[in-house]
Enzyme design. Structure first.
Site, PDB file in Angstrom:
ATOM      1  N   SER A 170       0.870  -1.187   0.000  1.00 59.35           N
ATOM      2  CA  SER A 170       0.000   0.000   0.000  1.00 59.35           C
ATOM      3  C   SER A 170       0.899   1.227   0.000  1.00 59.35           C
ATOM      4  O   SER A 170       2.045   1.171   0.460  1.00 59.35           O
ATOM      5  CB  SER A 170      -0.853  -0.027   1.276  1.00 59.35           C
ATOM      6  OG  SER A 170      -1.379   1.248   1.560  1.00 59.35           O
ATOM      7  N   TYR A 183      -1.641  -0.686  10.481  1.00 55.40           N
ATOM      8  CA  TYR A 183      -1.757  -1.166   9.094  1.00 55.40           C
ATOM      9  C   TYR A 183      -0.595  -0.643   8.262  1.00 55.40           C
ATOM     10  O   TYR A 183       0.071  -1.392   7.540  1.00 55.40           O
ATOM     11  CB  TYR A 183      -3.093  -0.684   8.534  1.00 55.40           C
ATOM     12  CG  TYR A 183      -3.284  -0.893   7.053  1.00 55.40           C
ATOM     13  CD1 TYR A 183      -3.619  -2.139   6.534  1.00 55.40           C
ATOM     14  CD2 TYR A 183      -3.168   0.181   6.158  1.00 55.40           C
ATOM     15  CE1 TYR A 183      -3.814  -2.321   5.170  1.00 55.40           C
ATOM     16  CE2 TYR A 183      -3.369   0.004   4.797  1.00 55.40           C
ATOM     17  CZ  TYR A 183      -3.686  -1.245   4.311  1.00 55.40           C
ATOM     18  OH  TYR A 183      -3.882  -1.416   2.964  1.00 55.40           O
TER      19      TYR A 183
HETATM   20  N1  LIG Z   1      -8.847  -0.576  -0.493  1.00 52.68           N
HETATM   21  C1  LIG Z   1      -7.793   0.227  -0.442  1.00 52.68           C
HETATM   22  O1  LIG Z   1      -7.927   1.466  -0.422  1.00 52.68           O
HETATM   23  C2  LIG Z   1      -6.400  -0.352  -0.441  1.00 52.68           C
HETATM   24  C3  LIG Z   1      -5.326   0.511  -0.627  1.00 52.68           C
HETATM   25  C4  LIG Z   1      -4.040   0.003  -0.637  1.00 52.68           C
HETATM   26  C5  LIG Z   1      -3.827  -1.347  -0.452  1.00 52.68           C
HETATM   27  N2  LIG Z   1      -4.888  -2.169  -0.269  1.00 52.68           N
HETATM   28  C6  LIG Z   1      -4.605  -3.593  -0.053  1.00 52.68           C
HETATM   29  O2  LIG Z   1      -5.249  -4.354  -1.052  1.00 52.68           O
HETATM   30  C7  LIG Z   1      -5.480  -5.667  -0.541  1.00 52.68           C
HETATM   31  C8  LIG Z   1      -6.920  -6.046  -0.855  1.00 52.68           C
HETATM   32  O3  LIG Z   1      -7.776  -5.199  -0.105  1.00 52.68           O
HETATM   33  P1  LIG Z   1      -9.194  -4.718  -0.660  1.00 52.68           P
HETATM   34  O4  LIG Z   1      -9.171  -3.253  -0.688  1.00 52.68           O
HETATM   35  O5  LIG Z   1      -9.547  -5.473  -1.864  1.00 52.68           O
HETATM   36  O6  LIG Z   1     -10.095  -5.119   0.586  1.00 52.68           O
HETATM   37  P2  LIG Z   1     -11.279  -6.169   0.731  1.00 52.68           P
HETATM   38  O7  LIG Z   1     -12.312  -5.992  -0.317  1.00 52.68           O
HETATM   39  O8  LIG Z   1     -11.686  -6.053   2.158  1.00 52.68           O
HETATM   40  O9  LIG Z   1     -10.563  -7.565   0.466  1.00 52.68           O
HETATM   41  C9  LIG Z   1      -9.724  -8.164   1.428  1.00 52.68           C
HETATM   42  C10 LIG Z   1      -9.606  -9.621   1.074  1.00 52.68           C
HETATM   43  O10 LIG Z   1      -8.748 -10.239   2.034  1.00 52.68           O
HETATM   44  C11 LIG Z   1      -9.405 -11.399   2.558  1.00 52.68           C
HETATM   45  N3  LIG Z   1      -9.035 -11.638   3.925  1.00 52.68           N
HETATM   46  C12 LIG Z   1      -9.039 -10.763   4.968  1.00 52.68           C
HETATM   47  N4  LIG Z   1      -8.678 -11.380   6.097  1.00 52.68           N
HETATM   48  C13 LIG Z   1      -8.422 -12.682   5.775  1.00 52.68           C
HETATM   49  C14 LIG Z   1      -8.035 -13.827   6.503  1.00 52.68           C
HETATM   50  N5  LIG Z   1      -7.838 -13.796   7.831  1.00 52.68           N
HETATM   51  N6  LIG Z   1      -7.894 -14.985   5.849  1.00 52.68           N
HETATM   52  C15 LIG Z   1      -8.117 -15.063   4.513  1.00 52.68           C
HETATM   53  N7  LIG Z   1      -8.484 -14.006   3.764  1.00 52.68           N
HETATM   54  C16 LIG Z   1      -8.646 -12.840   4.385  1.00 52.68           C
HETATM   55  C17 LIG Z   1     -10.893 -11.069   2.448  1.00 52.68           C
HETATM   56  O11 LIG Z   1     -11.672 -12.253   2.340  1.00 52.68           O
HETATM   57  P3  LIG Z   1     -12.586 -12.893   3.492  1.00 52.68           P
HETATM   58  O12 LIG Z   1     -13.184 -11.769   4.285  1.00 52.68           O
HETATM   59  O13 LIG Z   1     -13.582 -13.694   2.721  1.00 52.68           O
HETATM   60  O14 LIG Z   1     -11.660 -13.737   4.273  1.00 52.68           O
HETATM   61  C18 LIG Z   1     -10.935 -10.336   1.118  1.00 52.68           C
HETATM   62  O15 LIG Z   1     -11.025 -11.244   0.065  1.00 52.68           O
HETATM   63  C19 LIG Z   1      -5.163  -5.617   0.941  1.00 52.68           C
HETATM   64  O16 LIG Z   1      -3.892  -6.159   1.174  1.00 52.68           O
HETATM   65  C20 LIG Z   1      -5.151  -4.134   1.240  1.00 52.68           C
HETATM   66  O17 LIG Z   1      -4.330  -3.833   2.335  1.00 52.68           O
HETATM   67  C21 LIG Z   1      -6.163  -1.710  -0.262  1.00 52.68           C
END
Ligand SMILES: NC(=O)c1ccc[n+]([C@@H]2O[C@H](COP(=O)([O-])OP(=O)(O)OC[C@H]3O[C@@H](n4cnc5c(N)ncnc54)[C@H](OP(=O)(O)O)[C@@H]3O)[C@@H](O)[C@H]2O)c1
Length: 294
Positions: A170, A183
């Site tokens: 990130s 985070y």
């Molecule tokens: N959204 C943003 O603004 C942003 C910005 C920068 C980086 N990111 C990064 O992008 C990545 C994806 O995030 P996103 O934005 O797509 O969020 P999201 O929609 O909440 O997706 C997170 C994913 O991680 C899985 N997950 C969470 N905890 C888990 C666990 N204990 N075991 C297995 N799976 C788990 C969730 O699935 P389940 O709940 O089904 O387990 C979900 O599929 C993350 O690493 C996040 O830090 C996001």
């Protein structure tokens, strides 16, 4: 013998702040190969899986806790894009589940590509994050990712297919982010880990890409209220676009990729002044968002 893509001393060309492109590397070829995507039940991970299947014809191993969503996605990918897709429901904050996912993936594989994307955040004062929440954040974002890398690198080297791993970090790992402090620190770990390993692996037949997005419109931003931080700014990116840029970065075996010109510009600004000023500005933006969304 797989393709030689980045020998020691290969010339590297900077094409933006913190971005590197190595012209000596052969691109990854995902077609009919197995790509593991963690966090595939929603947001960026789900779109990355769709992109791997639709644009590259890759087979998918889909991992997250919500197995029903993974099964739906697997059916969608197999039906629409004629690829193979296997769901594995697992809680990656649990070390035994990480081991099981690796063993199952190895049996399905060999794994050629891995997008280590699963992650959780805490938006708010650090003091309000319970200890169990912190442990879960660290286990999911950091420990599980490092454990996968620990298993995947020897697996990929054994199979000598010229595979690649991508860590989804990130921008908060590049600029410390108050009110997402734990985070941000977990992502800083992953960024340093990814950037370091890139060089350690640079004369071996597996690549390591660090992908550091800014705000993305996903469940993470919706459910935590982080959307308020971005408001209507052009910084918030739609998940399919971000996913496409992520897969492009992995396939091109980029060193560090920050998607979007606006994000790249934002990363450049803090370099002009003291770090304390930059992180203070970020703190101000977050405080304002928290007042709107208490
Ligand atoms: N959204 C943003 O603004 C942003 C910005 C920068 C980086 N990111 C990064 O992008 C990545 C994806 O995030 P996103 O934005 O797509 O969020 P999201 O929609 O909440 O997706 C997170 C994913 O991680 C899985 N997950 C969470 N905890 C888990 C666990 N204990 N075991 C297995 N799976 C788990 C969730 O699935 P389940 O709940 O089904 O387990 C979900 O599929 C993350 O690493 C996040 O830090 C996001």
């Amino acid at each position: 013998m797989g393709p030689l893509y980045h020998g020691a001393g290969a010339r590297r060309l900077s094409i933006g702040p913190g971005l590197w492109f190595n012209p000596a590397m052969a691109r990854m070829t995902l077609k009919d190969r197995w790509v593991l995507v963690t966090g595939a039940s929603s947001g960026l991970g789900r779109e990355i899986a769709r992109d791997v299947a639709s644009r590259h014809g890759g087979n998918l191993i889909l991992v997250a806790r919500r197995g029903d969503r993974l099964r739906e996605l697997a059916d969608e990918l197999a039906g629409r894009h004629n690829v193979q897709a296997r769901p594995i429901a697992a809680d990656l904050s649990n070390a035994r589940d990480v081991e099981r996912v690796f063993e199952d993936s190895r049996a399905i594989g060999p794994v050629y590509g891995a997008v280590l994307n699963a992650g959780i955040t805490h938006f708010g004062a650090h003091q309000e994050l319970p200890w169990e929440g912190f442990e879960s954040l660290l286990a999911t974002n950091v420990t599980a990712t490092v454990k996968f890398v620990h298993h995947l690198v020897p697996h990929m080297l054994d199979h000598d297919l010229g595979g690649g791993i991508m860590l989804v970090t990130s921008m908060t790992g590049l600029v410390p982010t108050p009110y997402q402090t734990a985070y941000s620190a977990s992502k800083a770990f992953l960024t340093a880990f990814g950037e370091g390993l890139y060089h350690e692996l640079s004369d071996q037949n597996v690549s390591l890409t660090t992908f550091a997005p800014g705000g993305i419109a996903t469940e993470m931003t919706e459910k935590t209220g982080l959307q308020e931080v971005f408001g209507n700014s052009p910084q918030i990116m739609e998940a399919p676009r971000c996913a496409r840029l992520a897969v492009d970065a992995m396939v091109a075996r980029r060193y560090l990729a920050v998607p979007g010109l606006f994000n790249q510009f934002q990363l450049f600004l803090p370099r002009l002044g003291p770090r304390k000023l930059a992180t203070g500005v970020v703190a101000g933006v977050y405080r304002k968002a928290m007042r709107k969304n208490p």
